[in-house]
Design an enzyme around this catalytic site. Structure first.
Site, PDB file in Angstrom:
ATOM      1  N   HIS A  56      -0.096   3.573  -1.676  1.00 30.93           N
ATOM      2  CA  HIS A  56       1.142   3.694  -0.902  1.00 30.93           C
ATOM      3  C   HIS A  56       1.527   5.161  -0.681  1.00 30.93           C
ATOM      4  O   HIS A  56       2.679   5.461  -0.386  1.00 30.93           O
ATOM      5  CB  HIS A  56       2.296   2.996  -1.621  1.00 30.93           C
ATOM      6  CG  HIS A  56       2.022   1.565  -1.971  1.00 30.93           C
ATOM      7  ND1 HIS A  56       1.717   0.632  -1.025  1.00 30.93           N
ATOM      8  CD2 HIS A  56       1.982   0.923  -3.162  1.00 30.93           C
ATOM      9  CE1 HIS A  56       1.514  -0.547  -1.617  1.00 30.93           C
ATOM     10  NE2 HIS A  56       1.655  -0.396  -2.909  1.00 30.93           N
ATOM     11  N   HIS A 215       1.199  -4.710   0.623  1.00 34.86           N
ATOM     12  CA  HIS A 215      -0.141  -4.981   0.084  1.00 34.86           C
ATOM     13  C   HIS A 215      -0.869  -5.976   0.992  1.00 34.86           C
ATOM     14  O   HIS A 215      -1.864  -6.572   0.593  1.00 34.86           O
ATOM     15  CB  HIS A 215      -0.061  -5.566  -1.318  1.00 34.86           C
ATOM     16  CG  HIS A 215       0.825  -4.803  -2.233  1.00 34.86           C
ATOM     17  ND1 HIS A 215       2.173  -5.075  -2.361  1.00 34.86           N
ATOM     18  CD2 HIS A 215       0.573  -3.764  -3.051  1.00 34.86           C
ATOM     19  CE1 HIS A 215       2.695  -4.223  -3.226  1.00 34.86           C
ATOM     20  NE2 HIS A 215       1.756  -3.427  -3.656  1.00 34.86           N
TER      21      HIS A 215
END
Lengths: 329, 329
Positions: A56, A215
């Site tokens: 991320h 995700h």
């Protein structure tokens, strides 16, 4: 899978090492266990620690530095860090005023940060971020997922912590910002986890996933590709339905890229969203556009709105000196 | 083609408008003709103007602001801006000390900036950037292409211009930085020009293009996918062969993403490159990692090295306040 990597098992350490080499004026990397701290330890403040699975970036290590985090604990790709990382980080950065964990609401992260909190001998508290309005409960989450709004929580609480505010005040502000923040994302492609070597989900050449997680978790629905204005209208409507701002409310508008979407398109989304918000009588007085909470190599973006007040504005505007966000330093 | 756009013909104006809305404290957008200037016009300095085809964001509009450019002229995607844009921008930002154009070496840009320079009634000069060591002559270029090293030229000359230095000094420093800077890129995927609607070039699932240009121009060779370390070794070797640094030379190492490559991989490339440079006895004392000179939605990256001296370091380190690069402001 085409990625710039060597061995799959070395991706995390090599990437973190490069990050630490490129920003040695700001951060220091510890490797056993993995955590990132400020190059210059802060004193007389609540220590802010975040973390979560890698993939991320710049979240979270990119937000370690003056005005934001004291430490970040990166797990393997899309995998929670372990309690020993959090404990080691907490011991390294505790400055006598306690530790505040900022945790995105995913089951593994929540469990491991709770375990660390219980084992930690210094006063501590946790802010759980849950800004994703797309779905209740998801692949790895009970309740709502924590996504790009986490950056706003880290910036605002990070600023308050620099003033010497105590643990309770920092936690209270973090909870307030989280409650006043809503996000929703859209994917045009899947992401590919290096260890898996193939796309996390299938998506057609003319499809998008509305409400996708960072995700690649499922969102609200799969749709045919549409013009940007129509996509933005749905994202903004979902967020406003959740936040229910008062007429004339002042907001921060963030357009976050998931990694593979060009800045040119992110600014086009920003244009669409700001026009829409203004047309509804809202005042967009702060902005953030770029790749801040990414989903490996996913093409897609999210929109985040934060309902501002004087306290949040003051701490949003204050100086910050991190690899991922820098202003006034 | 999946992109966040509305009508293809509106991409540029909508994106520029979003950019200007998100950064109204820094820039102001003019639409007829298109150019971006600082929100607060500078006085008593050489005016720095750059520009080129869009699709390389944040280059160039993202570098308008204190310490870098006074104006940027964005053309349509991968298309040179026109002389009337450059003239209008020059007239808007001229502050009595002349205008310096910073132009990447592509035939269309060079021709149009030359035309503007001839028509302009105020003293002016041009720095032509040509840092791409991959190939001599290419699809749109005689000589070498100007790529990510242009960011370093704009930052360093931008800083000198803020000191009130004259036009000749600014041009001389720009030429010096360009001569001391070399870049080379690699593509894992093509880019897709919105108006074309399909990939600019075909590339296999296990192939890469070594030495690719930022518009998808051919590089040195097509190869099978390799580990990051091997790719970096070839890029760095090509740049060092060109720059021929003295033993123990001090360098700035830039790892630039072409847009779709995650930060995690860019830092992994940085790690690989810095290790290699150190092993060769060079001193890597400055760094820049991120998406600074992009190629629409291409997955890929470039490495840039700049041979530092005290003057370049001083102007690299100085404050800058732009949408794309910010430090000390």
């Amino acid at each position: 899978m085409k990625k710039f990597i060597n061995k799959v098992n070395d991706v995390l350490v090599e990437s973190l090492s490069g990050f630490a080499m490129a920003h040695q004026d700001i951060v220091q990397l510890h490797l056993d266990p993995h955590f990132v701290v400020r190059a210059n330890k802060a004193s007389n403040k609540v220590a802010l620690i975040s973390g979560g699975g890698s993939g991320h970036e710049p979240l979270h290590a990119g937000f370690v530095g003056y005005g934001m985090l004291d430490a970040a604990c990166p797990g393997h790709v899309f995998t929670s860090p372990s309690p020993d990382q959090m404990l080691a980080a907490a011991e390294a950065v505790d400055a006598g005023k306690g530790v505040l964990f900022i945790v995105k609401n995913y089951a593994g992260d929540v469990m491991n940060f709770e375990m660390a909190a219980e084992m930690l001998s210094v006063p501590n508290a946790t802010v759980l971020t849950s800004d994703d309005v797309a779905v209740e409960n998801s692949t790895w989450t009970s309740g709502r997922r924590g996504v790009a709004g986490t950056v706003i929580v880290e910036k605002v609480v990070g600023s308050l912590a620099e003033t010497g505010a105590d643990l309770a005040a920092c936690k209270a502000l973090g909870d307030k910002v989280n409650q006043r923040t809503g996000s929703m994302g859209v994917a045009l492609t899947s992401c590919t986890v290096p260890a898996a070597g193939r796309a996390t989900f299938d998506i057609g050449d003319n499809e998008l996933e509305m409400g996708v997680g960072i995700h690649g978790e499922p969102g609200r629905r799969r749709e045919a590709m549409r013009p940007a204005d129509a996509i933005v209208a749905d994202l903004v409507a979902a967020i406003l339905h959740d936040l229910k701002p008062a007429a004339g409310a002042e907001v921060l508008l963030m357009v976050n890229g998931f990694a593979a979407t060009p800045l040119m398109e992110l600014y086009l989304l920003y244009h669409s969203a700001e026009k829409l918000l203004k047309a509804q009588g809202l005042i967009v007085s702060r902005s953030l556009v770029g790749n801040y909470t990414t989903a490996l190599d996913m093409a897609g973006a999210s929109i985040t709105l934060c309902l501002l007040d004087d306290e949040i504005k003051q701490h949003w505007d204050s100086p910050v000196h991190t690899a991922g966000l820098r202003r006034g330093c």
